[in-house]
Design an enzyme around this catalytic site. Structure first.
Site, PDB file in Angstrom:
ATOM      1  N   TRP A   1       0.817  -1.215   0.000  1.00 31.58           N
ATOM      2  CA  TRP A   1       0.000   0.000   0.000  1.00 31.58           C
ATOM      3  C   TRP A   1       0.852   1.267   0.000  1.00 31.58           C
ATOM      4  O   TRP A   1       1.887   1.333   0.677  1.00 31.58           O
ATOM      5  CB  TRP A   1      -0.857   0.004   1.268  1.00 31.58           C
ATOM      6  CG  TRP A   1      -1.438   1.346   1.593  1.00 31.58           C
ATOM      7  CD1 TRP A   1      -0.856   2.330   2.339  1.00 31.58           C
ATOM      8  CD2 TRP A   1      -2.690   1.859   1.166  1.00 31.58           C
ATOM      9  NE1 TRP A   1      -1.684   3.420   2.403  1.00 31.58           N
ATOM     10  CE2 TRP A   1      -2.824   3.161   1.695  1.00 31.58           C
ATOM     11  CE3 TRP A   1      -3.734   1.339   0.383  1.00 31.58           C
ATOM     12  CZ2 TRP A   1      -3.946   3.955   1.478  1.00 31.58           C
ATOM     13  CZ3 TRP A   1      -4.852   2.127   0.171  1.00 31.58           C
ATOM     14  CH2 TRP A   1      -4.950   3.423   0.717  1.00 31.58           C
TER      15      TRP A   1
ATOM     16  N   ASP B   1       0.255   9.121   1.014  1.00 29.76           N
ATOM     17  CA  ASP B   1       0.932  10.411   0.820  1.00 29.76           C
ATOM     18  C   ASP B   1       2.418  10.332   0.447  1.00 29.76           C
ATOM     19  O   ASP B   1       3.162   9.536   1.035  1.00 29.76           O
ATOM     20  CB  ASP B   1       0.914  11.225   2.121  1.00 29.76           C
ATOM     21  CG  ASP B   1      -0.422  11.242   2.793  1.00 29.76           C
ATOM     22  OD1 ASP B   1      -1.384  10.723   2.247  1.00 29.76           O
ATOM     23  OD2 ASP B   1      -0.489  11.796   3.905  1.00 29.76           O
TER      24      ASP B   1
HETATM   25  C1  FRU Z   1      -3.335  12.164   4.680  1.00 31.84           C
HETATM   26  C2  FRU Z   1      -3.037  11.461   5.982  1.00 31.84           C
HETATM   27  C3  FRU Z   1      -2.090  12.267   6.818  1.00 31.84           C
HETATM   28  C4  FRU Z   1      -1.442  11.237   7.690  1.00 31.84           C
HETATM   29  C5  FRU Z   1      -1.355  10.060   6.753  1.00 31.84           C
HETATM   30  C6  FRU Z   1      -1.489   8.733   7.417  1.00 31.84           C
HETATM   31  O1  FRU Z   1      -3.681  11.339   3.633  1.00 31.84           O
HETATM   32  O2  FRU Z   1      -4.236  11.212   6.677  1.00 31.84           O
HETATM   33  O3  FRU Z   1      -2.694  13.322   7.530  1.00 31.84           O
HETATM   34  O4  FRU Z   1      -0.200  11.643   8.154  1.00 31.84           O
HETATM   35  O5  FRU Z   1      -2.373  10.221   5.799  1.00 31.84           O
HETATM   36  O6  FRU Z   1      -1.175   7.698   6.553  1.00 31.84           O
END
Ligand code: FRU
Length: 617
Positions: free
Chosen positions: A139, A142
């Site tokens: 997976w 970000d």
């Molecule tokens: C955004 C988010 C961030 C967090 C991450 C966790 O997509 O929710 O705020 O750090 O993904 O995977």
């Protein structure tokens, strides 16, 4: 077979389960209460864990007896095996011990768990992009720690190495010298006992302000355990490996805020200090520091600004020249927002204004919402550090509404193409143009030209992208003239199509993917209906995925529109007039699109310089 094996195991409290691969035997020892120890003599490199995505997560721990032992959550197979994930064992050890918790005695896991020195990374996903960055397996969400150093772009990312659904957040890692060819590297920062390693950023510490060495690469991430706190880690081998700072966390919220994450650190020249922006629920907080270890609160921005259906995530703060004038610069606060954005779920918003080292003053009316991309699959976009004159953003190409359900298995998640940001003015407002980076031209292979043509009604170009394996770019200029709806369909011979058109009456660029291929994994959520209660014609969606997205054409100058469209196995990215409009949408056609149908309704339109390029790594 499974039951009897486990029954025997329970009776004897110990059984040799299997002897697979080149090395190692596994002996299972029950600890009671659903916990089992797998004792592996002379371990191979990996324990291959069978995964069934529909199963709940079970805890798997490499037991070393140290306080740093941390359980990973893995959807261990019960009835069927969707794929395997490699669980690394200590090299050269006499014995490795792995604890698995909650696996039923009759689970298929016991039959299929295996030892191996190899893990097959070859792609098994039909929809794996041909030229977009993806993890080799597992997976991804970000982008994290985007930084340029010594000729390399580092792309770290939210990564689960133990399955293709969200979980076990690590920072995965890839590097590139040109932003388009990416080399996969081992994960750089692993989930630990403080929590998951959430999103963040990285900087090059040229002057050794933090004391980890000149030019050390310093990463900032959110440690997400029982609370969210900001931590740092440093690398002195060009970002390959990181050491977590022993004084972590370096920043905790002064008010106990629960959602406090995604630190972006940058150098703010006028103050000769490091600054950090952190998302703090519905606002972005600013901090400053001399050594990046002690952070002082500076101020906050956001509450009551723009579209705020929910919290801001992954903020960024960059300074850009306006209309290319280096003497006139403005600051752009990027805030990714989820859920509840204009087409449902996630999207990237931004604010333009001035910053004096303390306050960011947005130049637009508070209710003004500006979007970096008008598709549904553009999120968590943040920019590279240390790129001098260029500001390059990389988005994650998905949407939290269905990111875990898209029809891939071996991997899940890709980045949209990197975009270069610039500022332009239009009707008294300053906007960000997000244009694809010029390096993507390196991918161009064979081209086909259809030239110039007036279209009144329709014109089929059956071979324009035929044989390009669903990975191509189409460039053209469109002059709507008297037509009221003008555009194209990307089609295949399964009757699937992605429609892209200018709706001159509504003043919109629209992309409609309702009939683009596989759409059934999207669910119909109330959220979308709430976010866009009077959704017009093209929004005649059947679920969260099967819908159309649109952007206001007023962002462009009008007359003739330059369209640059990037199609890959499961995506369409549209850039109009150098990124004044960017629109990124996933699509899952069951056969690659190869034909193009141009159309003009309600009058004649002109298409010029219509060219398709095959894109290849
Ligand atoms: C955004 C988010 C961030 C967090 C991450 C966790 O997509 O929710 O705020 O750090 O993904 O995977």
């Amino acid at each position: 077979m499974r039951k009897s094996l486990m029954a025997a195991a329970l009776a004897a409290a110990c059984i040799v389960l299997t002897a697979c691969g080149s090395r190692g035997t596994i002996t299972v020892e029950s600890e009671g209460e659903g916990s089992d120890l797998l004792r592996i003599a002379r371990p191979a490199k990996y324990l291959l864990l069978p995964v069934e995505e529909a199963c709940g997560e079970k805890r798997v721990t490499l037991v070393t007896g140290k306080p740093t032992d941390v359980a990973m959550d893995v959807r261990l197979a019960h009835d069927t095996v969707d794929y395997f994930v490699p669980f690394e064992l200590p090299e050269g050890a006499e014995e490795a011990v792995v604890r698995v918790e909650g696996v039923a005695p009759d689970a298929l896991f016991w039959e299929r768990v295996a030892l191996s020195d190899r893990f097959d990374r070859s792609n098994t996903d039909y929809y794996r992009p041909r030229y977009h960055h993806t993890p080799e397996y597992g997976w991804m969400n970000d982008p994290n720690g985007l930084v340029y150093k010594d000729g390399e772009y580092h792309l770290y990312y939210q990564y689960n190495p133990y399955g293709s659904k969200w979980g076990n957040m690590h920072w995965g890692h890839s590097v590139s010298r040109d932003l388009v060819h990416w080399e996969p590297l081992p994960p750089a920062i692993a989930r630990d006992t403080m929590g998951q390693i959430f999103s963040g950023s990285a900087v090059v510490d040229e002057n050794n302000d933090a004391g980890f060495g000149e030019d050390a690469l310093i990463a900032f991430y959110t440690s997400a355990g029982s609370r969210q706190v900001q931590c740092m880690a440093y690398s002195t081998d060009n970002g390959r490996t990181f050491t977590k700072y022993e004084g972590n966390p370096v920043l905790t919220p002064f008010d106990g805020l629960r959602d406090f994450r995604d630190p972006k650190v940058f150098r703010y020249g006028p103050a000769q200090k490091w600054y950090m922006v952190v998302s703090a629920f519905r606002e972005v907080r600013l901090y400053s520091s001399d050594d990046m270890k002690r952070w002082e609160y500076v101020g906050a921005f956001g509450d009551g600004y723009g579209a705020q259906p929910s919290m801001f995530e992954c903020p960024d703060f960059v300074e850009l020249p306006v209309d290319g004038d280096a003497g006139n610069r403005k600051w752009v606060m990027i805030a990714n927002v989820n859920p509840g954005c204009m087409f449902g779920g996630s999207a990237t918003e931004y604010f333009v204004g001035d910053f004096d080292g303390r306050n960011f003053v947005c130049e637009s009316a508070p209710e003004t919402a500006k979007w970096l991309d008008y598709g549904k699959d553009h999120y968590a976009a943040v920019c590279f550090s240390n790129t001098d004159r260029r500001t390059i953003a990389v988005p994650w190409m998905s949407n939290w509404q269905y990111a875990n359900d898209i029809p891939t298995m071996h991997h899940r998640g890709a980045n949209a193409l990197p975009r270069e940001l610039s500022l332009y003015t239009k009707d008294g407002e300053t906007y960000v143009a997000a244009d694809v980076v010029e390096e993507v031209r390196l991918l161009r292979g064979r081209s086909r030209q259809a030239g110039d043509m007036p279209v009144d009604g329709e014109r089929m170009l059956p071979d324009l992208a035929e044989g390009f394996d669903g990975a191509f770019e189409i460039e053209m200029d469109v002059t709507p003239c008297s037509a009221c709806r003008v555009g194209m369909e990307l089609c295949n011979d399964a009757g699937e199509k992605a429609e892209i058109y200018l709706d001159m009456k509504a003043g919109r660029l629209v992309m409609d993917r309702t009939e683009s291929g596989v759409v059934s994994f999207g669910r119909r959520s109330e959220e979308y209906a709430d976010a866009a209660p009077d959704a017009p014609g093209p929004m005649d969606y059947v679920n969260d995925f099967a819908l159309a997205t649109w952007a206001p054409l007023s962002l462009c100058e009008g007359g003739t529109y330059h369209l640059d469209i990037f199609v890959d196995r499961c995506s369409v990215e549209i850039f109009v007039d150098g990124g004044r409009i960017a629109m990124t949408n996933l699509v899952f056609p069951t056969k690659p699109y190869g034909a193009v149908r141009l159309f003009a309704e309600g009058g004649a339109a002109r298409f010029s310089d219509v060219t398709a390029y095959e894109l290849k790594l």
